[in-house]
Each structure stands twice: as C-alpha cells, then as structure tokens.
Design an enzyme around this catalytic site. Structure first.
Site, PDB file in Angstrom:
ATOM      1  N   TYR A   1      -4.365   3.701   6.212  1.00  0.00           N
ATOM      2  CA  TYR A   1      -4.930   2.945   7.343  1.00  0.00           C
ATOM      3  C   TYR A   1      -6.212   3.591   7.839  1.00  0.00           C
ATOM      4  CZ  TYR A   1      -0.512   0.506   7.387  1.00  0.00           C
ATOM      5  OH  TYR A   1       0.570  -0.248   7.016  1.00  0.00           O
TER       6      TYR A   1
ATOM      7  N   LYS B   1       0.844  -1.193   0.000  1.00  0.00           N
ATOM      8  CA  LYS B   1       0.000   0.000   0.000  1.00  0.00           C
ATOM      9  C   LYS B   1       0.874   1.235   0.000  1.00  0.00           C
ATOM     10  CE  LYS B   1       0.516   1.932   3.438  1.00  0.00           C
ATOM     11  NZ  LYS B   1       1.713   2.486   4.148  1.00  0.00           N
TER      12      LYS B   1
HETATM   13  P1  NDP Z   1      12.335   1.676   2.534  1.00  0.00           P
HETATM   14  O1  NDP Z   1      12.846   2.994   2.133  1.00  0.00           O
HETATM   15  O2  NDP Z   1      12.770   1.159   3.859  1.00  0.00           O
HETATM   16  O3  NDP Z   1      12.696   0.561   1.456  1.00  0.00           O
HETATM   17  C1  NDP Z   1      12.392   0.739   0.098  1.00  0.00           C
HETATM   18  C2  NDP Z   1      13.376  -0.105  -0.723  1.00  0.00           C
HETATM   19  O4  NDP Z   1      13.045   0.087  -2.090  1.00  0.00           O
HETATM   20  C3  NDP Z   1      14.822   0.324  -0.593  1.00  0.00           C
HETATM   21  O5  NDP Z   1      15.474  -0.290   0.494  1.00  0.00           O
HETATM   22  C4  NDP Z   1      15.393  -0.118  -1.914  1.00  0.00           C
HETATM   23  O6  NDP Z   1      15.701  -1.499  -1.828  1.00  0.00           O
HETATM   24  C5  NDP Z   1      14.225  -0.004  -2.879  1.00  0.00           C
HETATM   25  N1  NDP Z   1      14.336   1.182  -3.748  1.00  0.00           N
HETATM   26  C6  NDP Z   1      14.459   1.130  -5.099  1.00  0.00           C
HETATM   27  N2  NDP Z   1      14.556   2.358  -5.610  1.00  0.00           N
HETATM   28  C7  NDP Z   1      14.511   3.218  -4.566  1.00  0.00           C
HETATM   29  C8  NDP Z   1      14.595   4.634  -4.469  1.00  0.00           C
HETATM   30  N3  NDP Z   1      14.711   5.417  -5.550  1.00  0.00           N
HETATM   31  N4  NDP Z   1      14.557   5.194  -3.239  1.00  0.00           N
HETATM   32  C9  NDP Z   1      14.408   4.434  -2.144  1.00  0.00           C
HETATM   33  N5  NDP Z   1      14.328   3.081  -2.171  1.00  0.00           N
HETATM   34  C10 NDP Z   1      14.384   2.472  -3.379  1.00  0.00           C
HETATM   35  O7  NDP Z   1      10.733   1.759   2.469  1.00  0.00           O
HETATM   36  P2  NDP Z   1       9.700   0.816   3.208  1.00  0.00           P
HETATM   37  O8  NDP Z   1      10.197  -0.573   3.210  1.00  0.00           O
HETATM   38  O9  NDP Z   1       9.327   1.404   4.499  1.00  0.00           O
HETATM   39  O10 NDP Z   1       8.418   0.951   2.254  1.00  0.00           O
HETATM   40  C11 NDP Z   1       8.300   0.242   1.034  1.00  0.00           C
HETATM   41  C12 NDP Z   1       6.824   0.099   0.672  1.00  0.00           C
HETATM   42  O11 NDP Z   1       6.170  -0.661   1.667  1.00  0.00           O
HETATM   43  C13 NDP Z   1       6.060   1.431   0.607  1.00  0.00           C
HETATM   44  O12 NDP Z   1       5.150   1.409  -0.441  1.00  0.00           O
HETATM   45  C14 NDP Z   1       5.332   1.507   1.930  1.00  0.00           C
HETATM   46  O13 NDP Z   1       4.134   2.253   1.870  1.00  0.00           O
HETATM   47  C15 NDP Z   1       5.063   0.042   2.212  1.00  0.00           C
HETATM   48  N6  NDP Z   1       4.996  -0.267   3.632  1.00  0.00           N
HETATM   49  C16 NDP Z   1       3.942  -0.989   4.097  1.00  0.00           C
HETATM   50  C17 NDP Z   1       3.836  -1.289   5.422  1.00  0.00           C
HETATM   51  C18 NDP Z   1       2.691  -2.104   5.906  1.00  0.00           C
HETATM   52  O14 NDP Z   1       2.545  -2.236   7.135  1.00  0.00           O
HETATM   53  N7  NDP Z   1       1.879  -2.684   5.036  1.00  0.00           N
HETATM   54  C19 NDP Z   1       4.825  -0.829   6.407  1.00  0.00           C
HETATM   55  C20 NDP Z   1       5.935  -0.116   5.802  1.00  0.00           C
HETATM   56  C21 NDP Z   1       5.986   0.153   4.466  1.00  0.00           C
HETATM   57  P3  NDP Z   1      17.077  -2.100  -2.403  1.00  0.00           P
HETATM   58  O15 NDP Z   1      18.170  -1.374  -1.647  1.00  0.00           O
HETATM   59  O16 NDP Z   1      16.973  -3.530  -2.101  1.00  0.00           O
HETATM   60  O17 NDP Z   1      17.089  -1.787  -3.876  1.00  0.00           O
END
Ligand code: NDP
Length: 364
Positions: free
Chosen positions: A213, A128
């Site tokens: 949420y 989401k």
């Molecule tokens: P993070 O910033 O922690 O992680 C995102 C990952 O995406 C990065 O670690 C990276 O992985 C990859 N990525 C690729 N391109 C980019 C970029 N340009 N900038 C940043 N990251 C990039 O985010 P979250 O994990 O917190 O969130 C990811 C998704 O999950 C969002 O859509 C968020 O809304 C959702 N989410 C849902 C939750 C829930 O409870 N359902 C809780 C938290 C988040 P790599 O280094 O491996 O390439």
C-alpha cells in the site's frame, strides 16, 4: 482410472478450454467468479461484495475445507457441483459458469493458481502482492498472455473514492509541483503462527503485506516511476513473531522530477497514512487505504480543509474492482491495474530488499 476414460476426460477438458477461450462475455450476462481460498479476505470481504456488483456474480468456490466451502456455497447460492478442492481445481476448465478465478491465497501460492487458472482458460484476478518474486510475476503474465486471458491485481485503492480523488487532485496540481510524499502502513501482527510470518508462504514480512500500500500510494499519487531506492530494516529477531520475516522496513524512492517518497511498513505499530507535499500545498489521507472510514484534507498556508470525494465507480471499492475486471473482459480493454502493474511493484520490492540487505542505494 482406466486409460481410455482418463483420455476422454482430458480431451473434454481441453475442448472446454478452447471453447471458454473463444467465448466472449455476453453483454447481458454478469461475469462468473470463482474464489480460491476462503479466508479472511476471500470469504470474509470479497464474497459478500457480489451483492454490490452490477456485472459480476459468485459462481464457484475453491477450498481445502469442504465443510466451510459447502456452508459458503449454501449462503451465496453457489451449486455444490461448483465447489472444488486444490486437487480438483483444474476441472474448473469445464465449468462454463466461471469466467474469472480470484486468487485469495497466501502469497507464495499466487503464481501457481494464476498459471493453473490461465491454463484452464480462465481470466485471473490475483490478490496483492502479485507474487513473491519478479520471476514468478513474469511467469504469471506469460501464462495469461499464452492463454489469451486477462490478469488483474487486487489493488482495490484504484476504485476507492478518497484515493481516486487524491490522485485527481495531485495530478490537477492542487498541491503544486510535487516535492515529497510520505506513505506509512502497518498493523500489529500478534499471532506468531500466522502464514504472514512464515517466509515460505508470505515471501517476506510487512513489506509484502502493508508495504504494498505504501509503495502503490507513492506511485499513484506522484504519477511517476521511481529511479532509485534506498532502504533500511529494523527487526527484533529475538521476537518469536519475526524469526523468519522483517517487522519494520523503511525506504526512500527518488523520482525523475526530483520528488522523494519516504515509505514505511511495519508489523509492530498501527499506522495508515499518506501525505503529499507540493510547492503550493498538501494532500493528506488518514486513514488512507482502509476498507472504509478513510478521510482526506487539502492544506495551504497552514489551513486544512476536509474533502468529501465524489462517489466512486461502484457502491464499494471491492465491487468497483470486481466489475472493472468483468467490463475489461467484455470490452477487451486492459484492466487499469494489470499484471504489468503488479510486476512493476515486484521489481521495486526486490530492489528494496536488496538495498536493505546490502546497505546501499539501488538504481531501478
Ligand atoms: P487468510 O489466512 O485469512 O486466508 C487464506 C486462505 O488460503 C485460507 O483460509 C485457506 O483457505 C487458503 N490456504 C490454502 N493453503 C493455505 C496455507 N498453507 N496456509 C494458510 N491458508 C491457506 O489470509 P487472507 O485472506 O488475509 O489473505 C489472502 C490473500 O489476500 C493474501 O495474499 C493477502 O495479501 C491478500 N489480502 C488482500 C487484502 C486487500 O485489501 N486487497 C486484504 C487482506 C488480504 P481454505 O481454508 O478455503 O483452503
């Protein structure tokens, strides 16, 4: 690469797509997931949850950081050949161990990777908010339909015991006729460099994040679809965190029964609360939608009773969500939180922004 070899590879990839699309998930085989985006959620929260699953396993990783991906692969028993970069992602079509691609990327990347996954013959679980616009959400649904693949949104609260019990109680009339709901979600966003504060990656501010949420709870607690929204926003644009996206946004939803939901999301205070009021009583959750530690009360005539819900469908809400998708593929049923459910939220989110921008109520 010589043209003949490239053509052969392309032919092999499309054969793999066809055979993946035609292959049903055998009853004795857990569904294989590829996590795309090894961030806080994908790597920190979802990856360890496969240990709690009965029908799902982690079989591939997609990351822009090869060292992180290799370390995660070693930890979770994913073979090196099943590590992909964003550039090599489409080769996942030829990996028979991957049934489902789980998109855990910044919001504006959800549509691209969902569509590429579907074209690679894979089912998709997408985090989401589903996308950053209605148009993108519709394109994602169309791509999955065209590839005959399932699409589910990571709405974990539909597998969380407190929220499930609150829904059940509300539908069973525990609070009587539902008149009002309050749903507030926020956390203090402290780092201005985060992608969540960059419009090109997030698509918006707190509404695109915690607001989902608040909106979801308003819909699943009332069991109704809103017919009108009226919103207003308050953001300190001189605060470097909020140069591009909103901090606080509040919106009223009007439902056909006459019930009203007052919803809020913000990046400048911590809040996690849902309150439903009916003509016979109330149902309250606080915290309401956390990973753990949620609590719930029902109330009547000023007296509150704390409720311990029955266990959920799996040891954790995350495992319940992962296994639900696996079982939906196996049985052919539509996931309970499908792409259409994400699209419904995206339409309301666009109306909330429109209402806040133009200072008027918007009919849905
Ligand atoms: P993070 O910033 O922690 O992680 C995102 C990952 O995406 C990065 O670690 C990276 O992985 C990859 N990525 C690729 N391109 C980019 C970029 N340009 N900038 C940043 N990251 C990039 O985010 P979250 O994990 O917190 O969130 C990811 C998704 O999950 C969002 O859509 C968020 O809304 C959702 N989410 C849902 C939750 C829930 O409870 N359902 C809780 C938290 C988040 P790599 O280094 O491996 O390439």
């Amino acid at each position: 690469m010589p043209i003949e070899r490239r053509d052969l590879l392309l032919a092999a990839a499309s054969l793999a797509v066809a055979s993946a699309a035609g292959r049903a998930l055998a009853a004795d085989r857990p569904a294989g997931y590829a996590i795309v985006g090894l961030g806080t959620y994908g790597l920190g929260v979802i990856a360890p949850q496969f240990a709690n699953c009965r029908h799902s396993r982690l079989t591939a990783l997609v990351s822009g950081d090869p060292a992180k991906a290799r370390a995660a692969a070693a930890r979770y028993g994913v073979p090196e050949r099943s590590i992909y970069s964003y550039e090599t992602f489409d080769q996942i079509a030829g990996n028979p161990d991957v049934d489902i691609v789980y998109v855990c990327l910044p919001n504006s990347m959800h549509a691209e990777y969902t569509i590429r996954a579907a074209k690679a013959g894979k089912h998709v679980m997408c985090e989401k908010p589903m996308a950053v616009s209605v148009a993108e959400a519709e394109a994602m649904i169309a791509a999955c339909k065209a590839a005959d693949r399932k699409l589910m949104i990571g709405y974990r609260c539909h597998f969380e015991p407190y929220n499930l019990e609150a829904m059940r109680l509300a539908r069973a009339g525990a609070a009587g006729k539902i008149r009002y709901l309050r749903s507030e979600h926020g956390f203090i966003q402290s780092d201005p460099s985060k992608w969540r504060l960059k419009r090109a990656l997030s698509g918006g501010g707190s509404l695109m994040d915690m607001g989902v949420y608040s909106l979801q709870a308003a819909r699943y607690m009332t069991g109704e679809e809103p017919i009108e929204v009226a919103a207003r926003e308050s953001t300190d644009r001189s605060d470097p965190r909020f140069a591009e996206v909103e901090d606080m946004i509040e919106w009223l939803l009007k439902f056909p029964s006459g019930a009203i939901a007052s919803c809020l999301s913000m990046y400048s205070a911590n809040q996690n609360h849902v309150l439903l009021m009916g003509d016979k009583g109330r149902i309250e959750l606080e915290p309401a939608t956390r990973y753990d530690g949620n609590r719930m009360w029902t109330g009547r005539d000023g007296r509150a009773q704390e409720i311990t819900p029955p266990p959920g469908p799996a040891p954790t809400q995350f495992a319940g969500q992962l296994d639900h998708m696996a079982q939906s593929i196996r049985t052919g049923a539509e996931p309970i939180v499908s792409g259409e459910e994400g699209l419904r939220d995206m339409k309301i989110i666009e109306a909330i922004y429109l209402s806040a921008r133009e200072g008027r109520a918007v009919r849905l």
